[in-house]
Scaffold this motif. Structure first.
Motif, PDB file in Angstrom:
ATOM      1  N   TYR A   1       0.509  -8.914 -10.781  1.00 20.81           N
ATOM      2  CA  TYR A   1      -0.495  -8.450 -10.408  1.00 20.81           C
ATOM      3  C   TYR A   1      -1.103  -7.331 -11.426  1.00 20.81           C
ATOM      4  N   PHE A   2      -0.307  -6.676 -12.048  1.00 16.98           N
ATOM      5  CA  PHE A   2      -0.772  -5.837 -13.177  1.00 16.98           C
ATOM      6  C   PHE A   2      -1.186  -6.444 -14.246  1.00 16.98           C
ATOM      7  N   ALA A   3      -0.695  -7.738 -14.663  1.00 14.13           N
ATOM      8  CA  ALA A   3      -1.125  -8.508 -15.805  1.00 14.13           C
ATOM      9  C   ALA A   3      -2.671  -8.894 -15.281  1.00 14.13           C
ATOM     10  N   LEU A   4      -2.688  -9.661 -13.993  1.00 12.20           N
ATOM     11  CA  LEU A   4      -4.069 -10.255 -13.607  1.00 12.20           C
ATOM     12  C   LEU A   4      -4.934  -9.108 -13.411  1.00 12.20           C
ATOM     13  N   TRP A   5      -4.741  -7.880 -13.162  1.00  7.49           N
ATOM     14  CA  TRP A   5      -5.849  -6.835 -13.112  1.00  7.49           C
ATOM     15  C   TRP A   5      -6.131  -6.485 -14.502  1.00  7.49           C
TER      16      TRP A   5
ATOM     17  N   PHE B   1       4.718  -5.053   1.132  1.00  8.90           N
ATOM     18  CA  PHE B   1       5.325  -4.398   0.398  1.00  8.90           C
ATOM     19  C   PHE B   1       6.534  -4.990  -0.519  1.00  8.90           C
ATOM     20  N   ARG B   2       7.294  -5.906   0.010  1.00  5.47           N
ATOM     21  CA  ARG B   2       8.408  -6.578  -0.474  1.00  5.47           C
ATOM     22  C   ARG B   2       7.710  -7.680  -1.650  1.00  5.47           C
ATOM     23  N   HIS B   3       6.661  -8.173  -1.062  1.00  9.14           N
ATOM     24  CA  HIS B   3       6.078  -9.193  -1.961  1.00  9.14           C
ATOM     25  C   HIS B   3       5.263  -8.518  -3.175  1.00  9.14           C
ATOM     26  N   VAL B   4       4.774  -7.613  -2.868  1.00 12.45           N
ATOM     27  CA  VAL B   4       3.826  -6.762  -4.122  1.00 12.45           C
ATOM     28  C   VAL B   4       5.045  -6.201  -4.899  1.00 12.45           C
TER      29      VAL B   4
END
Length: 164
Positions: free
Chosen positions: A49-53, A39-42
């Motif tokens: 992560y959003f940009a990659l998705w 959770f801390r990492h995300v």
């Protein structure tokens, strides 16, 4: 004799002293678990992560559109004049499905992440896969919406959907 204002709890005193010194207080029971670290990492890298998705979704949609137009032009023959009428017309041998085009679009937009649109069109195995992966982590969900809107996803018999 009472010791008013004294603190006999050493653990609490350590936390208060850490706060006064400006050092962060860590709770080891929460942060040392796999869920806590994940959770801390995300949470730290959520924008990446959003940009990659988003990049994966845009790439997948552009590949689907390119393949659709390639297949459509390949079956149309050589359209040397550049007119759009030949590209937009359907061949006369295409069968009509008993499934509705607007209902399929609505099902895909509102319930596509669980595969209801694929169930409606008769693709049972891919609908179960879409259900198990939550719409292919959102990417398959977007691709199906694009495919249905451009008419690239027929029913399970290969017949085109009925437009109103």
């Amino acid at each position: 004799m009472s010791n008013y204002g004294t603190n006999n709890h050493s653990h609490r005193h350590d936390e208060e002293q850490a706060l006064l010194n400006g050092t962060p207080v860590t709770v080891t029971e929460v942060n040392d678990t796999f869920y806590g670290r994940t959770f801390r990492h995300v949470h730290t890298h959520r924008k990446r992560y959003f940009a990659l998705w988003l990049l994966a979704a845009i790439s997948a949609v552009s590949i689907v559109l390119a393949l659709f137009h390639y297949e459509k032009n390949k079956h149309q023959g050589g359209n040397e004049d550049g007119d759009l009428e030949g590209l937009l017309s359907k061949p006369p041998s295409v069968c009509q499905s008993d499934r509705s085009y607007p209902i399929t679009i609505l099902l895909s937009i509102f319930f596509g992440y669980v595969g209801i649109d694929r169930f409606y069109l008769g693709y049972i195995i891919s609908a179960l896969l879409k259900l198990a992966t939550a719409g292919g982590f959102g990417i398959w969900y977007i691709i199906d919406i694009v495919l249905i809107v451009i008419g690239g996803l027929p029913d399970h018999n290969g017949c085109s959907l009925v437009a109103p």
